[in-house]
Design an enzyme around this catalytic site. Structure first.
Site, PDB file in Angstrom:
ATOM      1  N   LEU A  35      16.576 -11.410  -7.450  1.00  0.00           N
ATOM      2  CA  LEU A  35      17.065 -11.406  -6.060  1.00  0.00           C
ATOM      3  C   LEU A  35      17.929 -10.177  -5.758  1.00  0.00           C
ATOM      4  CD1 LEU A  35      17.848 -15.232  -5.552  1.00  0.00           C
ATOM      5  CD2 LEU A  35      15.741 -13.970  -5.006  1.00  0.00           C
ATOM      6  N   ASN A  93      15.090   0.006 -15.150  1.00  0.00           N
ATOM      7  CA  ASN A  93      14.494  -1.166 -14.487  1.00  0.00           C
ATOM      8  C   ASN A  93      12.962  -1.084 -14.453  1.00  0.00           C
ATOM      9  OD1 ASN A  93      15.282  -3.651 -13.188  1.00  0.00           O
ATOM     10  ND2 ASN A  93      14.313  -2.829 -11.349  1.00  0.00           N
ATOM     11  N   THR A 118       1.648   3.208  -7.555  1.00  0.00           N
ATOM     12  CA  THR A 118       1.918   3.870  -6.277  1.00  0.00           C
ATOM     13  C   THR A 118       1.198   5.205  -6.167  1.00  0.00           C
ATOM     14  OG1 THR A 118       3.677   5.022  -5.058  1.00  0.00           O
ATOM     15  CG2 THR A 118       4.014   4.780  -7.383  1.00  0.00           C
ATOM     16  N   TYR A 142      11.065   8.027  -9.486  1.00  0.00           N
ATOM     17  CA  TYR A 142      10.346   6.805  -9.092  1.00  0.00           C
ATOM     18  C   TYR A 142       8.868   6.921  -9.489  1.00  0.00           C
ATOM     19  CZ  TYR A 142       7.813   3.545  -6.077  1.00  0.00           C
ATOM     20  OH  TYR A 142       6.951   2.583  -5.599  1.00  0.00           O
ATOM     21  N   LYS A 146       6.572   4.950 -12.665  1.00  0.00           N
ATOM     22  CA  LYS A 146       5.324   4.185 -12.501  1.00  0.00           C
ATOM     23  C   LYS A 146       4.213   4.773 -13.372  1.00  0.00           C
ATOM     24  CE  LYS A 146       6.676   1.178  -9.401  1.00  0.00           C
ATOM     25  NZ  LYS A 146       6.411  -0.258  -9.437  1.00  0.00           N
ATOM     26  N   LEU A 191       8.897   3.629   7.424  1.00  0.00           N
ATOM     27  CA  LEU A 191       8.737   4.058   8.806  1.00  0.00           C
ATOM     28  C   LEU A 191       8.462   2.908   9.780  1.00  0.00           C
ATOM     29  CD1 LEU A 191       8.550   6.398  10.836  1.00  0.00           C
ATOM     30  CD2 LEU A 191       6.098   6.488  10.332  1.00  0.00           C
ATOM     31  N   GLY A 285      10.909  16.049  -0.702  1.00  0.00           N
ATOM     32  CA  GLY A 285       9.880  15.427  -1.539  1.00  0.00           C
ATOM     33  C   GLY A 285       8.759  14.744  -0.780  1.00  0.00           C
ATOM     34  N   ASP A 286       8.691  14.888   0.553  1.00  0.00           N
ATOM     35  CA  ASP A 286       7.607  14.254   1.310  1.00  0.00           C
ATOM     36  C   ASP A 286       6.392  15.178   1.380  1.00  0.00           C
ATOM     37  OD1 ASP A 286       8.624  11.785   2.018  1.00  0.00           O
ATOM     38  OD2 ASP A 286       9.446  12.461   3.932  1.00  0.00           O
TER      39      ASP A 286
HETATM   40  N1  LIG Z   1       6.420  -0.947  -0.267  1.00  0.00           N
HETATM   41  C1  LIG Z   1       5.553   0.044  -0.505  1.00  0.00           C
HETATM   42  O1  LIG Z   1       5.105   0.766   0.409  1.00  0.00           O
HETATM   43  C2  LIG Z   1       5.076   0.301  -1.904  1.00  0.00           C
HETATM   44  C3  LIG Z   1       4.195   1.378  -2.118  1.00  0.00           C
HETATM   45  C4  LIG Z   1       3.739   1.622  -3.412  1.00  0.00           C
HETATM   46  C5  LIG Z   1       4.140   0.799  -4.459  1.00  0.00           C
HETATM   47  N2  LIG Z   1       5.002  -0.220  -4.232  1.00  0.00           N
HETATM   48  C6  LIG Z   1       5.423  -1.060  -5.370  1.00  0.00           C
HETATM   49  O2  LIG Z   1       5.190  -2.422  -5.045  1.00  0.00           O
HETATM   50  C7  LIG Z   1       6.161  -3.252  -5.671  1.00  0.00           C
HETATM   51  C8  LIG Z   1       6.776  -4.185  -4.637  1.00  0.00           C
HETATM   52  O3  LIG Z   1       7.368  -3.417  -3.596  1.00  0.00           O
HETATM   53  P1  LIG Z   1       8.161  -4.129  -2.412  1.00  0.00           P
HETATM   54  O4  LIG Z   1       8.132  -3.218  -1.249  1.00  0.00           O
HETATM   55  O5  LIG Z   1       7.670  -5.516  -2.283  1.00  0.00           O
HETATM   56  O6  LIG Z   1       9.643  -4.123  -3.025  1.00  0.00           O
HETATM   57  P2  LIG Z   1      10.798  -5.216  -2.887  1.00  0.00           P
HETATM   58  O7  LIG Z   1      12.083  -4.502  -3.232  1.00  0.00           O
HETATM   59  O8  LIG Z   1      10.714  -5.922  -1.598  1.00  0.00           O
HETATM   60  O9  LIG Z   1      10.458  -6.251  -4.040  1.00  0.00           O
HETATM   61  C9  LIG Z   1      10.800  -6.073  -5.390  1.00  0.00           C
HETATM   62  C10 LIG Z   1      11.292  -7.409  -5.931  1.00  0.00           C
HETATM   63  O10 LIG Z   1      11.594  -7.260  -7.328  1.00  0.00           O
HETATM   64  C11 LIG Z   1      12.834  -7.879  -7.608  1.00  0.00           C
HETATM   65  N3  LIG Z   1      13.393  -7.200  -8.782  1.00  0.00           N
HETATM   66  C12 LIG Z   1      13.747  -5.896  -8.885  1.00  0.00           C
HETATM   67  N4  LIG Z   1      14.209  -5.643 -10.137  1.00  0.00           N
HETATM   68  C13 LIG Z   1      14.122  -6.812 -10.829  1.00  0.00           C
HETATM   69  C14 LIG Z   1      14.436  -7.189 -12.167  1.00  0.00           C
HETATM   70  N5  LIG Z   1      14.946  -6.327 -13.050  1.00  0.00           N
HETATM   71  N6  LIG Z   1      14.207  -8.463 -12.548  1.00  0.00           N
HETATM   72  C15 LIG Z   1      13.699  -9.357 -11.662  1.00  0.00           C
HETATM   73  N7  LIG Z   1      13.390  -9.068 -10.383  1.00  0.00           N
HETATM   74  C16 LIG Z   1      13.602  -7.801  -9.973  1.00  0.00           C
HETATM   75  C17 LIG Z   1      13.642  -7.708  -6.335  1.00  0.00           C
HETATM   76  O11 LIG Z   1      14.691  -8.649  -6.193  1.00  0.00           O
HETATM   77  C18 LIG Z   1      12.571  -7.895  -5.261  1.00  0.00           C
HETATM   78  O12 LIG Z   1      12.421  -9.245  -4.900  1.00  0.00           O
HETATM   79  C19 LIG Z   1       7.157  -2.302  -6.328  1.00  0.00           C
HETATM   80  O13 LIG Z   1       6.842  -2.231  -7.704  1.00  0.00           O
HETATM   81  C20 LIG Z   1       6.907  -0.975  -5.649  1.00  0.00           C
HETATM   82  O14 LIG Z   1       7.218   0.110  -6.502  1.00  0.00           O
HETATM   83  C21 LIG Z   1       5.485  -0.497  -2.980  1.00  0.00           C
HETATM   84  O1  LIG Z   2      12.987   7.138   9.370  1.00  0.00           O
HETATM   85  C1  LIG Z   2      11.933   7.628   8.958  1.00  0.00           C
HETATM   86  C2  LIG Z   2      11.252   7.107   7.828  1.00  0.00           C
HETATM   87  C3  LIG Z   2      10.098   7.733   7.419  1.00  0.00           C
HETATM   88  N1  LIG Z   2       9.604   8.811   8.089  1.00  0.00           N
HETATM   89  C4  LIG Z   2       8.350   9.450   7.655  1.00  0.00           C
HETATM   90  O2  LIG Z   2       7.351   8.472   7.686  1.00  0.00           O
HETATM   91  C5  LIG Z   2       6.414   8.665   6.626  1.00  0.00           C
HETATM   92  C6  LIG Z   2       6.335   7.387   5.807  1.00  0.00           C
HETATM   93  O3  LIG Z   2       7.584   7.202   5.137  1.00  0.00           O
HETATM   94  P1  LIG Z   2       7.950   5.871   4.344  1.00  0.00           P
HETATM   95  O4  LIG Z   2       9.351   6.043   3.830  1.00  0.00           O
HETATM   96  O5  LIG Z   2       7.636   4.699   5.181  1.00  0.00           O
HETATM   97  O6  LIG Z   2       6.923   5.867   3.142  1.00  0.00           O
HETATM   98  P2  LIG Z   2       6.654   6.995   2.032  1.00  0.00           P
HETATM   99  O7  LIG Z   2       5.333   7.607   2.384  1.00  0.00           O
HETATM  100  O8  LIG Z   2       7.779   7.879   1.822  1.00  0.00           O
HETATM  101  O9  LIG Z   2       6.654   6.093   0.724  1.00  0.00           O
HETATM  102  C7  LIG Z   2       5.625   5.214   0.325  1.00  0.00           C
HETATM  103  O10 LIG Z   2       4.806   5.849  -0.586  1.00  0.00           O
HETATM  104  C8  LIG Z   2       5.459   6.359  -1.711  1.00  0.00           C
HETATM  105  C9  LIG Z   2       4.383   6.994  -2.493  1.00  0.00           C
HETATM  106  O11 LIG Z   2       4.249   8.300  -2.086  1.00  0.00           O
HETATM  107  C10 LIG Z   2       6.179   5.251  -2.477  1.00  0.00           C
HETATM  108  O12 LIG Z   2       5.298   4.443  -3.188  1.00  0.00           O
HETATM  109  C11 LIG Z   2       7.039   4.396  -1.571  1.00  0.00           C
HETATM  110  O13 LIG Z   2       7.492   3.237  -2.240  1.00  0.00           O
HETATM  111  C12 LIG Z   2       6.243   3.996  -0.370  1.00  0.00           C
HETATM  112  O14 LIG Z   2       7.052   3.312   0.531  1.00  0.00           O
HETATM  113  C13 LIG Z   2       6.939   9.850   5.817  1.00  0.00           C
HETATM  114  O15 LIG Z   2       6.252  10.978   6.223  1.00  0.00           O
HETATM  115  C14 LIG Z   2       8.401   9.974   6.232  1.00  0.00           C
HETATM  116  O16 LIG Z   2       8.882  11.299   6.225  1.00  0.00           O
HETATM  117  C15 LIG Z   2      10.264   9.318   9.207  1.00  0.00           C
HETATM  118  O17 LIG Z   2       9.821  10.292   9.807  1.00  0.00           O
HETATM  119  N2  LIG Z   2      11.410   8.705   9.609  1.00  0.00           N
END
Ligand SMILES: NC(=O)c1ccc[n+]([C@@H]2O[C@H](COP(=O)([O-])OP(=O)(O)OC[C@H]3O[C@@H](n4cnc5c(N)ncnc54)[C@H](O)[C@@H]3O)[C@@H](O)[C@H]2O)c1
Ligand SMILES: O=c1ccn([C@@H]2O[C@H](COP(=O)(O)OP(=O)(O)O[C@H]3O[C@H](CO)[C@H](O)[C@H](O)[C@H]3O)[C@@H](O)[C@H]2O)c(=O)[nH]1
Length: 325
Positions: A35, A93, A118, A142, A146, A191, A285-286
């Protein structure tokens, strides 16, 4: 056939949608989540065990106490900027704790693993759309965390037969089409929820990070994929592992790129609200353009995304966001 799945990180954004889908398809679910960023009330089915996935004694008690047919691993720290500022937290982590989980699985004979990877494993793309064979050159801790896990998984499969699928999501977005679940990160960095919070009046404006990219409107292009479609791909991956087929890595994206300005315009249309926009500098880094070639997931897993229209993704996220107001 009903199976029992351990969903690690099942109280988070994507994991909570997965738990709901597994239960709907008749599987038993146990969630392990500390959590740290998840929410207890997002776990709609199964038992929630609150704890850290790096706690070997807890894992031994959990995996020794009942039989699991697979582990799905969503738990991670997920913010790129934080990973640059606090890399050890990410390696602890996302890598070390994951290794503890994998060792516990080996010790207790759980042989199927689905991992949330990712697009960040590719780094700055050399070609777009990006296929799975594109060089892996992550540009931040990050993404490196992965990619390290993906490499560990290949070694553990070769040595011990621990079979796994790594799913490389592009930009996860949207919310449960039934409105029960959505994205609730704190702080929110993504975003679409930020744009919708501006539409809902919970945020004054949204800042566009960079308007001088080499794209048609100067803003970054991303491939947004619906969280429900991601979850369907996870189920297909599980079925593949349970059928005894080889694992591997699969991109998950729709293959359509949308610019930041296009996302904001779509949100204006879907919500009918004014959205204030500020233009800001680039975020470090974008990459300019990240778009998936997901043919492998379609051909090998049989994945068919149902909610691939950006309108639908934004509409489902808006239904969730506006209900929270
Ligand atoms: N959201 C995206 O756009 C995106 C894109 C690419 C990859 N991912 C990957 O997908 C997965 C889920 O992403 P999300 O957006 O749902 O994230 P999130 O932060 O909503 O969910 C992660 C969950 O893991 C739990 N957690 C974290 N560390 C923990 C630990 N040590 N032990 C137990 N629980 C732990 C957190 O409490 C949380 O509930 C992640 O691995 C993330 O890297 C997400
Ligand atoms: O306030 C904001 C937030 C985002 N952006 C732009 O919107 C796009 C999407 O940004 P997000 O932060 O929503 O997503 P990312 O593409 O940065 O990241 C996603 O892809 C990554 C892989 O490249 C990781 O896996 C990460 O967890 C996942 O959320 C990017 O161009 C960012 O620059 C803005 O302009 N303004």
């Amino acid at each position: 056939m009903a199976r029992h799945v351990l969903v690690v990180g099942g109280a988070g954004y994507i994991g909570s949608h997965m738990v709901a889908l597994l239960a709907e398809r008749g599987h038993a679910v146990t969630v392990l989540d500390d959590l740290s960023s998840g929410h207890r009330d997002a776990v709609l089915a199964g038992e929630l065990v609150v704890g850290d996935l790096g706690d070997r004694a807890l894992l031994d008690a959990l995996l020794g106490g009942r039989r699991f047919d697979a582990v799905m691993h969503f738990a991670a720290r997920i913010q790129v900027a934080e990973s640059v500022a606090q890399p050890a937290r990410y390696y602890r982590n996302n890598v070390a704790a994951t290794l503890t989980l994998l060792e516990a699985m080996l010790a207790h004979g759980v042989g199927a693993f689905v991992f949330s990877s990712t697009a960040a494993v590719y780094g700055e793309p050399q070609r777009v759309p990006i296929d799975e064979d594109h060089p892996k050159a992550p540009v931040n801790p990050y993404g490196r965390s992965k990619w390290m896990v993906e490499q560990m998984l290949a070694d553990l499969e070769a040595a011990h037969g621990l079979r796994s699928v790594s799913l490389r999501y592009f930009n996860a977005a949207g919310a449960d089409p039934a409105g029960r679940l959505g994205e609730r990160h704190d702080p929110e960095t993504h975003l679409i929820p930020l744009v919708l919070q501006a539409a809902a009046g919970r945020r004054e404006a949204v800042t566009v990070f960079g308007t001088d990219y080499d794209t048609h409107d100067g803003t970054c292009i991303r491939d947004y994929v619906h969280v429900a479609d991601l979850c369907e791909a996870h189920l297909l991956a599980l079925e593949r592992l349970w059928a005894g087929a080889p694992g591997g890595a699969f991109n998950l994206g729709n293959g359509n790129g949308f610019s930041v300005r296009e996302v904001i315009e779509t949100a204006r249309r879907v919500t009918g609200r004014a959205i204030r926009v500020r233009e800001g500098p680039r975020r470090a880094g974008d990459p300019a353009r990240l778009v998936a070639d997901s043919r492998r997931a379609r051909e090998v897993l049989g994945w068919r995304p149902r909610h691939d229209a950006l309108e639908t993704i934004v509409a489902h996220a808006w239904a969730w966001e506006s209900a929270r107001a």
